[in-house]
Design a protein around this motif. Structure first.
Motif, short mmCIF file in Angstrom:
data_model
loop_
_atom_site.label_atom_id
_atom_site.label_comp_id
_atom_site.label_asym_id
_atom_site.label_seq_id
_atom_site.Cartn_x
_atom_site.Cartn_y
_atom_site.Cartn_z
N GLU A 4 0.83 -1.20 0.00
CA GLU A 4 0.00 0.00 0.00
C GLU A 4 0.86 1.25 0.00
OE1 GLU A 4 -3.56 2.05 -0.14
OE2 GLU A 4 -3.22 -0.12 -0.27
N VAL A 5 1.96 1.23 0.75
CA VAL A 5 2.87 2.38 0.78
C VAL A 5 3.51 2.59 -0.59
CG1 VAL A 5 5.00 3.26 1.79
CG2 VAL A 5 3.30 2.16 3.24
N GLU A 6 3.94 1.51 -1.23
CA GLU A 6 4.52 1.62 -2.57
C GLU A 6 3.50 2.18 -3.56
OE1 GLU A 6 7.47 1.24 -3.62
OE2 GLU A 6 8.51 0.25 -1.96
N HIS A 7 2.25 1.74 -3.44
CA HIS A 7 1.21 2.24 -4.34
C HIS A 7 1.00 3.75 -4.15
CE1 HIS A 7 -2.53 2.49 -6.60
NE2 HIS A 7 -3.11 3.02 -5.52
N LEU A 8 0.90 4.21 -2.91
CA LEU A 8 0.71 5.64 -2.64
C LEU A 8 1.91 6.45 -3.11
CD1 LEU A 8 -0.90 5.47 0.92
CD2 LEU A 8 -2.04 6.06 -1.22
N ASP A 9 3.12 5.91 -2.91
CA ASP A 9 4.32 6.61 -3.35
C ASP A 9 4.34 6.76 -4.87
OD1 ASP A 9 7.08 7.66 -2.80
OD2 ASP A 9 7.62 5.94 -4.03
N GLY A 10 3.95 5.70 -5.58
CA GLY A 10 3.89 5.78 -7.04
C GLY A 10 2.85 6.78 -7.53
N GLU A 11 1.67 6.79 -6.88
CA GLU A 11 0.64 7.75 -7.27
C GLU A 11 1.09 9.18 -7.02
OE1 GLU A 11 -2.28 7.24 -8.79
OE2 GLU A 11 -1.69 5.15 -9.02
N LEU A 12 1.79 9.41 -5.91
CA LEU A 12 2.29 10.76 -5.62
C LEU A 12 3.34 11.20 -6.63
CD1 LEU A 12 2.49 10.55 -1.73
CD2 LEU A 12 1.04 12.09 -3.05
N ASP A 13 4.20 10.27 -7.05
CA ASP A 13 5.17 10.59 -8.10
C ASP A 13 4.47 11.05 -9.38
OD1 ASP A 13 7.45 10.11 -6.62
OD2 ASP A 13 7.52 7.98 -7.13
N LYS A 14 3.40 10.34 -9.74
CA LYS A 14 2.67 10.70 -10.95
C LYS A 14 2.03 12.07 -10.83
CE LYS A 14 1.58 5.89 -12.17
NZ LYS A 14 0.48 4.90 -12.36
N ILE A 15 1.39 12.36 -9.68
CA ILE A 15 0.71 13.64 -9.51
C ILE A 15 1.71 14.78 -9.50
CG2 ILE A 15 -0.69 15.01 -7.92
CD1 ILE A 15 -2.12 12.48 -7.11
N VAL A 41 -5.12 26.58 -13.85
CA VAL A 41 -4.72 26.83 -12.46
C VAL A 41 -5.65 26.09 -11.50
CG1 VAL A 41 -4.61 28.59 -10.66
CG2 VAL A 41 -3.56 29.02 -12.87
N ASP A 42 -6.96 26.14 -11.78
CA ASP A 42 -7.91 25.43 -10.92
C ASP A 42 -7.67 23.92 -10.96
OD1 ASP A 42 -9.08 27.83 -10.25
OD2 ASP A 42 -10.67 27.68 -11.76
N HIS A 43 -7.38 23.40 -12.14
CA HIS A 43 -7.12 21.96 -12.26
C HIS A 43 -5.86 21.56 -11.48
CE1 HIS A 43 -6.81 17.96 -13.98
NE2 HIS A 43 -5.57 18.23 -14.35
N LEU A 44 -4.80 22.36 -11.61
CA LEU A 44 -3.57 22.06 -10.88
C LEU A 44 -3.78 22.16 -9.37
CD1 LEU A 44 -0.93 23.90 -13.13
CD2 LEU A 44 -1.45 21.45 -13.05
N THR A 45 -4.58 23.13 -8.96
CA THR A 45 -4.88 23.27 -7.52
C THR A 45 -5.62 22.05 -6.99
OG1 THR A 45 -5.00 25.68 -7.80
CG2 THR A 45 -5.97 24.74 -5.79
N GLU A 46 -6.55 21.53 -7.78
CA GLU A 46 -7.29 20.33 -7.38
C GLU A 46 -6.36 19.12 -7.28
OE1 GLU A 46 -10.35 19.89 -10.24
OE2 GLU A 46 -11.43 21.69 -9.64
N ARG A 47 -5.45 18.99 -8.22
CA ARG A 47 -4.52 17.86 -8.18
C ARG A 47 -3.60 17.94 -6.96
NH1 ARG A 47 -6.00 13.69 -9.98
NH2 ARG A 47 -3.92 12.91 -10.52
N ILE A 48 -3.19 19.15 -6.59
CA ILE A 48 -2.35 19.31 -5.39
C ILE A 48 -3.15 18.94 -4.15
CG2 ILE A 48 -1.22 21.03 -3.93
CD1 ILE A 48 -0.23 22.38 -6.47
N ALA A 49 -4.42 19.36 -4.10
CA ALA A 49 -5.26 19.00 -2.96
C ALA A 49 -5.41 17.48 -2.86
CB ALA A 49 -6.63 19.66 -3.08
N ARG A 50 -5.59 16.84 -4.01
CA ARG A 50 -5.69 15.37 -4.03
C ARG A 50 -4.40 14.73 -3.51
NH1 ARG A 50 -7.97 10.64 -3.24
NH2 ARG A 50 -7.32 9.03 -4.73
N ALA A 51 -3.25 15.26 -3.93
CA ALA A 51 -1.97 14.71 -3.49
C ALA A 51 -1.79 14.88 -1.98
CB ALA A 51 -0.83 15.39 -4.24
N LYS A 52 -2.25 16.00 -1.43
CA LYS A 52 -2.12 16.21 0.01
C LYS A 52 -2.97 15.23 0.79
CE LYS A 52 -0.67 21.04 -0.08
NZ LYS A 52 -0.97 22.42 0.33
#
Length: 275
Positions: A4-15, A41-52
């Motif tokens: 699960e940690v590897e999966h989250l790390d990979g998803e964060l790398d992509k975002i 800008v709105d789309h990038l802000t949403e992606r950052i919120a998702r990553a957090k």
């Protein structure tokens, strides 16, 4: 848990890579494409919120990694988490600066547009243009509401993912507790069985010890009786010179027989009676 940690790390790398690429394209845009830049800008802000949100889930998973895999694995993944955190903070700051600049530009453009519209209205040629602009404003308001709705949906997805991770951890804890209880119960049952076995062995040992003591006492009694001549089963003579055997029936009979067979004592001459 490491999967699960590897999966989250990979998803964060992509975002992070996606946001960096989007921000680079945003910086390359030129001209008066304010609406397009605002949407990006709105789309990038949403992606950052998702990553957090995913970073929060990664922090929760790292607690389990510390318990199961040890400090070394935890430190390795925590460094990656901190690197993602730093990259997202920097991108969020840069995007915020760009967003503020776009807002200022939109306000300036809006003021200029109003001034132009006012002049056109005074000239009597702003009727149809005003309707078109009003339609655009309504459309922009609708797009803004849509963007806010998408952001809310993304936030809800993050909350749902975090809740799912927490439930997964609680389920694992319940399973571990159940396994521990079952193991403890099995240990108690095994200990009870051993105690019963030991009790049976002790009872058996006591019985054997009693039998051995009785056997030893019997052997000692037989030896004593034989040595004292108290039993004449084989016709052997009883030693009546011993104090303990003098009162036996055999010794008394021997003494009486010896007394009966004893000759009378002769009298000395001249000791008879005279006439």
């Amino acid at each position: 848990m490491t999967e699960e940690v590897e999966h989250l790390d990979g998803e964060l790398d992509k975002i992070v890579a996606e946001v960096r690429e989007g921000y680079a394209k945003l910086q390359e845009m030129k001209g008066n494409n304010t609406d397009i830049r605002t949407k990006r800008v709105d789309h990038l802000t949403e992606r950052i919120a998702r990553a957090k949100q995913m970073l929060k889930g990664l922090s929760l998973e790292l607690r389990t990694v510390l318990q199961e895999a040890g400090r070394e694995a935890y430190d390795t993944y925590d460094k990656k988490r901190q690197a993602h955190q730093d990259a997202l903070d920097k991108l969020a700051k840069d995007i915020d600066v760009t967003s503020r600049a776009l807002e200022k530009k939109e306000l300036l453009a809006d003021k200029q547009g109003r001034l132009v519209k006012s002049k056109q209205f005074d000239a009597g040629a702003a009727g149809s243009n005003e309707i078109i602009e009003q339609g655009k404003r309504v459309q922009e308001a609708g797009m803004g509401a849509l963007a806010r709705t998408e952001k809310l949906v993304a936030d809800m997805e993050g909350i749902g993912a975090e809740t799912n991770i927490a439930l997964h951890q609680q389920t694992d804890q319940i399973k571990d507790t159940n396994a521990h209880v079952e193991g403890t119960q099995a240990g108690i049952n095994a200990a009870s069985k051993k105690v019963r076995d030991i009790a049976r062995r002790l009872a058996t040992d006591k019985l054997i010890m009693c039998m051995i003591v009785l056997l030893i006492l019997a052997i000692i009694g037989i030896i004593v009786v034989n040595s004292l001549g108290l039993i004449d089963g084989n016709g052997a003579a009883v030693d009546c010179s011993l104090d303990i055997t003098m009162t036996t029936s055999a010794c008394r009979e021997a003494e009486a027989e010896a007394a009966a067979n004893m000759p009378p004592v002769p009298t000395a001459p001249g000791t008879g009676t005279g006439t």
